[in-house]
Every structure is written in C-alpha cells, then in structure tokens.
Design a protein around this motif. Structure first.
Motif, PDB file in Angstrom:
ATOM      1  N   PRO A  76      27.640 -31.090   2.628  1.00 54.80           N
ATOM      2  CA  PRO A  76      29.101 -31.126   2.573  1.00 54.80           C
ATOM      3  C   PRO A  76      29.698 -30.529   1.304  1.00 54.80           C
ATOM      4  CG  PRO A  76      28.187 -33.315   2.279  1.00 54.80           C
ATOM      5  CD  PRO A  76      27.051 -32.427   2.668  1.00 54.80           C
ATOM      6  N   ASN A  77      28.924 -30.485   0.209  1.00 53.05           N
ATOM      7  CA  ASN A  77      29.504 -29.918  -1.013  1.00 53.05           C
ATOM      8  C   ASN A  77      29.169 -28.445  -1.191  1.00 53.05           C
ATOM      9  OD1 ASN A  77      26.859 -30.358  -1.449  1.00 53.05           O
ATOM     10  ND2 ASN A  77      27.108 -31.770  -3.180  1.00 53.05           N
ATOM     11  N   ASP A  78      28.540 -27.837  -0.188  1.00 53.29           N
ATOM     12  CA  ASP A  78      28.247 -26.410  -0.223  1.00 53.29           C
ATOM     13  C   ASP A  78      29.560 -25.625  -0.180  1.00 53.29           C
ATOM     14  OD1 ASP A  78      25.785 -24.414   1.268  1.00 53.29           O
ATOM     15  OD2 ASP A  78      27.857 -23.766   1.040  1.00 53.29           O
ATOM     16  N   PRO A  79      29.745 -24.668  -1.110  1.00 51.80           N
ATOM     17  CA  PRO A  79      31.016 -23.926  -1.134  1.00 51.80           C
ATOM     18  C   PRO A  79      31.326 -23.263   0.217  1.00 51.80           C
ATOM     19  CG  PRO A  79      29.678 -23.379  -3.052  1.00 51.80           C
ATOM     20  CD  PRO A  79      28.827 -24.254  -2.184  1.00 51.80           C
ATOM     21  N   GLN A  80      30.269 -22.840   0.922  1.00 53.38           N
ATOM     22  CA  GLN A  80      30.505 -22.204   2.232  1.00 53.38           C
ATOM     23  C   GLN A  80      31.120 -23.184   3.218  1.00 53.38           C
ATOM     24  OE1 GLN A  80      29.117 -19.157   3.919  1.00 53.38           O
ATOM     25  NE2 GLN A  80      27.251 -18.715   2.770  1.00 53.38           N
ATOM     26  N   ALA A  81      30.667 -24.434   3.147  1.00 53.53           N
ATOM     27  CA  ALA A  81      31.260 -25.448   4.014  1.00 53.53           C
ATOM     28  C   ALA A  81      32.674 -25.752   3.541  1.00 53.53           C
ATOM     29  CB  ALA A  81      30.403 -26.714   4.011  1.00 53.53           C
ATOM     30  N   ARG A  82      32.834 -25.888   2.221  1.00 58.29           N
ATOM     31  CA  ARG A  82      34.152 -26.256   1.669  1.00 58.29           C
ATOM     32  C   ARG A  82      35.207 -25.209   1.961  1.00 58.29           C
ATOM     33  NH1 ARG A  82      32.822 -30.037  -3.364  1.00 58.29           N
ATOM     34  NH2 ARG A  82      32.473 -31.770  -1.943  1.00 58.29           N
ATOM     35  N   SER A  83      34.798 -23.940   2.026  1.00 55.24           N
ATOM     36  CA  SER A  83      35.822 -22.914   2.217  1.00 55.24           C
ATOM     37  C   SER A  83      36.370 -22.942   3.645  1.00 55.24           C
ATOM     38  CB  SER A  83      35.277 -21.532   1.848  1.00 55.24           C
ATOM     39  OG  SER A  83      34.090 -21.285   2.534  1.00 55.24           O
ATOM     40  N   ARG A  84      35.760 -23.727   4.523  1.00 55.21           N
ATOM     41  CA  ARG A  84      36.260 -23.790   5.897  1.00 55.21           C
ATOM     42  C   ARG A  84      36.932 -25.116   6.203  1.00 55.21           C
ATOM     43  NH1 ARG A  84      31.375 -21.752   9.551  1.00 55.21           N
ATOM     44  NH2 ARG A  84      33.026 -21.976  11.077  1.00 55.21           N
ATOM     45  N   ILE A  85      37.155 -25.918   5.162  1.00 56.53           N
ATOM     46  CA  ILE A  85      37.658 -27.264   5.362  1.00 56.53           C
ATOM     47  C   ILE A  85      39.018 -27.429   4.697  1.00 56.53           C
ATOM     48  CG2 ILE A  85      37.249 -29.669   4.680  1.00 56.53           C
ATOM     49  CD1 ILE A  85      34.269 -29.041   4.931  1.00 56.53           C
TER      50      ILE A  85
END
Lengths: 295, 278
Positions: free
Chosen positions: A67-76
């Motif tokens: 969940p703290n992966d920037p790739q995940a964060r950029s879609r949230i």
C-alpha cells in the motif's frame, strides 16, 4: 483480481484491539461501504489499508502492490477525517499543490467544479466553512485522477443538499469504472451509495452483503413491551434479530417491526406498555452485542 | 475469439482508468517548485512570522548600527559591517528556529501530514520545500538589510566582501536548521513557539548578536563558546574582517551541531512516524 486485498487484518494499540481479523476484498469498479457505529474500527481499517498505519497482523495489497508503494499511491485518492489543511493557503493553491504530486491529474477548473468550489477558488482556507473544507478534501482526493478512492466519513459536516450532490459525484465517479471504499455510520448513506456493505463492529466484520441484505439483518427498530412471551420464543418470530428480557420488559430488535407485531397479536400474547423506537445504528449495534456474553 | 471479446468487454483490472480530460503531471521539478512555493506563502502570510523576521534586523540596525556605522571597534574593524553581520546572523538564526520548528510542530499536530503521506510525493520533497523556503527568506532578509545598510547608513565594502558575508551567513545557517527540525519534532505542538522564543533571544544575546561578546557580562562571555550560534557569528564577523583566527574550530562546531541536532531531528521524526503511522 482485487483492487483492495486485505486479509486477516489485526491492529492493536497497546491493549486496545481496534481490528480483530477482518478481510476486505474489493473488486475493480465496486463501491463498498464500511458501516458501523463510532469506534467500530472503520477509521483504523482505512488507515491500515492505506498503509498509513502498520497492521499488527495480516497482509494488504492495493492494485497488487504494497500500500505504500508510490505506484499504488499515485492511483489512489483519499479523504480522511479532520485533516486540517494549512489555513494560510488559498483553495486553488492547495489543489495545485496536490496536482503536482501525481503522475496524472485533472484540469484545475474541473477539480474545483467537481468539488463545487469554483466560487471559492481565491478564498483562504481559514475562511472556509466546515462543509466547504470537506469539499476541498474531495477536490484533493480527485487531484490524481485516481482509480480508487478511500473516503473516511466523507459527508460529515455537509448539509443535506451538499450530501446529495456529493453522492451524485460519487456515482458519476464510479460510473467510469473506478472503485470506491467509504465509511459511514449512516445506514441510509451506505444504502444510497454502496454495491456492497461491510458492517463492522468492535473490530470485526459482523455482516456483509448488498444493502438490501444488510437492511434485513440490521435491526432498525426497538420494540419494548411487557408480555408473557419468553425471549427465546420471541427470537424465533419473523423479522426478529434479537430479543432480551430487561427489567420485566421484553426488548426486541427487529428490521420489520410491523411483521413482528402482527405475529405477536395474532398469537394473542399479553401486550402492555408497548413502545416502538426507530433505532439508530449505535443503538442497533448495542442491541446486537448485548446479547453475546462470550466476548 | 473469446479472448478478444473479453478484452473488448473490460480492460484488465489494474490498467489505469484515466479520465478523458486527464493531464500529465508529477514531474519532480514542478513538484519541488510547487512545494517550495506553498511552504513559502504559508509562512509569508503569517504576519507574526514574516514581519518580525524581516523587519527586526533592520530595526536593530537602525537603532544601533546607523548612529555608530563608521566608528572603529575596540578589536579592530568598523562597527557598520560588524553590526550588519551580527543582525544578519540574528535574523537567520530566527529563520532556522522558527520556520522549521513551528512549521513542523504545527503540521505534526494536524492531520495534514497524514493526507500528504497518502500521496506519491517523496518525503524528501517536503523537507526540500522547507529548506528552499528558509533560503528564500534568508536571501530576502539579507537583501533588505544590506540595501538598508548601504543606502541609509552608508556602509561601504568591496563587492567581494558583501558576497562573502552573504554566503557565510546563508551557509552557516544550514547546520543550525537541524536545531529547528529537532525542536519541531520534540516540542509539543502548542508550545513550540514559546520554546523557540525562550531559546532564541537568550542564545542570540549570549552569542553576541545583539551586542559584541566583549561587552557582555563575564559569565555570559564564558558561556558563549559553548553555543553553536556563537561560532556562526564568529564566521560572519570574520567575513567582514574581524577574525579571531579560529575559523577551523568554528566550522567544526557547526558540523558537530549539524550531526547532533540532525540525529535528534531524525530520531524525533522516526518517533513521530511511529506514533502517527505505526
């Protein structure tokens, strides 16, 4: 394939158990509502799923990533409770700041329009009303053109009209194939928005299903009466979720008070001192948990 | 055949579902600029910070510097440039303390950092934004102070000396910012401003920023060499020709300060992260 994949999540703060092992699986395009009274663990569940708090146990994947992966964060996109934006920024400045954080964004005008803040774009955040601040958080949540929205009690502080408009925005957002996880303590709100409701109480999932299914299971009325009907027998009657004896009264939690009363009168039990009260969720959950001595 | 139908029906679940109006964004350069800009205007619009920060050094110079600008100091050197260095150091020490300390402490208390943490913005951009802001405030302060000194008090120095003084003051402030960060992470949010004030004035005084060290009471003079800002001041005075010959010692002190308070700040940052995000 799940957009949100949380399994066996537990979280304790010292001796306090905030989450006692919940699974949260959300498919792409779903609108899922966390429903529960205050202190049920909804906010903790959202913080843990977002990677803002470490779970004591369990695993989380967002878009298949930590969940703290920037790739995940950029879609949230995220709306939290009581965020407190720097008060000396103007609305537009805060929005533009958040826009700069994400690999994709929406035009500033569009964000302000969606959040109904076009008229306040030059206002200092300090001068916004509670509802306007809440809408600013919504604009910030949309700044990255997210595929997934986390909304923790998003309509707190909004008046009825703003709430309806907000729901409209949510539906429009979801219609584009996007996913939403929100929390609320209003059954009405979960009902209006969610495809699926996860009812949480005391850190556990106590019920899960479509709004229709949940409404049948969560009692929305409390019937109190003096009667010779024993509690065990009352529990078996139609529409009754729970029944307990309480100081000479029988207290029945039911989703269909009319059905229960009809059956009660038809069987000719004694009835005295009868009252029917609409239950808010808080009361309903208390009724649900009071009956479980194993705890 | 089936596969094609499936692919047309719905995109793979983890593909981006961009809005038709979506724009590219998120390049590091513009992000850093935005962050720095926000940090700067956040402070700029707090008159309690920006007015005293930018005005006090000039006010001090007006009161003490202008009447004595051309006098010679007992230890050699001219009073005008010496006081410019002192009040510049005084101002920049304040920026190091207040802009970081109070900013960090306040934001720590608000849920704002939580919201920011949920974005893909790398944490270092947040700190870089604060650093750029402190540098911008320092540059503004020094430009105002130098212009005032040159125009009103008639302070005259070779161009290289002006540049050296400015560069020394700004560079020397950097290690002192770690103390501001440490304060921000260790002070309770509501009392950060009070603590900063409580530390700032006595330290500035004992370091010789408000009057030369030689004129301070003896016990303060004895204390001064143990204060990091004192060594910062010595380097600034050295730039305008009042050199005590111990530049290496002063630089070592500033490095030590950066290490000690830097470690404290990192420790506080981690502790806070554990508390807020653990």
């Amino acid at each position: 394939m799940y957009v949100i994949e949380g399994r066996a999540l537990t979280k304790h703060y010292g001796p306090t158990q905030a989450l006692r092992g919940i699974d949260v699986l959300v498919a792409p395009g779903e609108i899922v509502g966390f429903l529960g009274p205050n202190g049920a663990g909804k906010t903790t569940a959202i913080s843990v799923l977002l990677g803002l708090r470490k779970p004591s146990g369990g695993t989380i994947r967002l878009f298949g990533r930590p969940p703290n992966d920037p790739q995940a964060r950029s879609r949230i996109g995220v709306m939290l409770q009581e965020s407190g934006v720097p008060e000396s920024l103007r609305v537009e400045e805060a929005v533009r700041l958040f826009q700069s954080y994400y690999p994709f964004t929406l035009p500033t005008d569009e964000l302000l329009r969606r959040a109904d803040l076009a008229a306040q774009r030059r206002s200092l955040i300090a001068n916004l009303s509670g509802g306007q601040k809440q809408r600013l958080y919504f604009a910030l949540a949309l700044a990255g053109d997210p595929d997934l929205l986390f909304l923790d009690e998003p309509t707190v502080g909004m008046d009825v009209e703003a709430r309806l408009r907000f729901w409209e925005q949510m539906r429009e957002f979801a219609a584009r194939g996007k996913t939403i996880l929100f929390s609320t303590h209003y059954l009405e709100e979960a009902d209006a928005l969610a495809d699926r409701i996860i009812v949480i109480n005391q850190g556990r999932v106590v019920a899960e299903g479509t709004p229709h299914e949940i409404k049948q299971r969560v009692p929305n009325a409390i019937v109190r009466l003096r009667t010779d009907l024993p509690a065990e027998q009352a529990r078996a009657m139609p529409g009754v979720q729970h029944a307990v004896a309480d100081k000479g009264h029988l207290v029945v939690s039911t989703s269909e008070p009319e059905t229960f009363l009809r059956a009660l009168f038809r069987a000719e039990w004694q009835v005295a001192d009868l009252s029917v009260q609409r239950a808010d969720l808080e009361t309903a959950f208390r009724a649900l948990t009071r009956e479980e001595p194993h705890e | 055949m089936n596969e094609i139908a499936e692919r047309n029906a719905a995109p793979p679940p983890f593909d981006r579902q961009l809005n038709p109006t979506a724009l590219r964004s998120g390049q590091l350069g513009p992000m850093l600029l935005r962050q720095a800009h926000s940090e700067f205007i956040k402070l700029w619009r707090i008159p309690m910070f920006s007015v005293p920060t930018l005005l006090f050094p000039i006010l001090l110079f007006l009161l003490f510097g202008v009447p004595n600008a051309t006098e010679t100091l007992p230890g050699g050197g001219v009073a005008g440039p010496y006081m410019m260095a002192s009040f510049g150091a005084y101002g920049l020490l304040g920026i190091a303390f207040f802009s970081f300390g109070i900013g960090v402490a306040n934001e720590r208390a608000q849920g704002w950092m939580k919201l920011v943490r949920a974005t893909p913005m790398p944490a270092w951009v947040y700190f870089a934004g604060k650093l750029v802001t402190a540098l911008a405030f320092s540059a503004l302060l020094l430009i105002f102070l130098f212009l005032f000194a040159a125009v009103v008090a008639g302070v005259r120095m070779p161009l290289g000396t002006w540049a050296l003084l400015g560069a020394t003051l700004v560079t020397g402030m950097l290690p002192l910012t770690t103390a501001g960060f440490a304060l921000g992470y260790w002070a309770p949010p509501n009392s950060a401003a009070a603590i900063a004030n409580l530390v700032y004035l006595p330290t500035a005084y004992a370091s010789g920023f408000l009057m030369p060290v030689a004129l301070l009471p003896p016990f303060v003079q004895a204390l001064a060499p143990y204060l990091p800002p004192y060594h910062y001041g010595q380097l600034a005075w050295r730039a305008v020709g009042v050199d005590d010959g111990q530049a290496a010692l002063h630089i070592a002190w500033l490095f030590g300060t950066a290490l000690l308070f830097g470690a404290l700040a990192v420790w506080g940052y981690r502790r806070d992260n554990g508390r807020q995000f653990g």
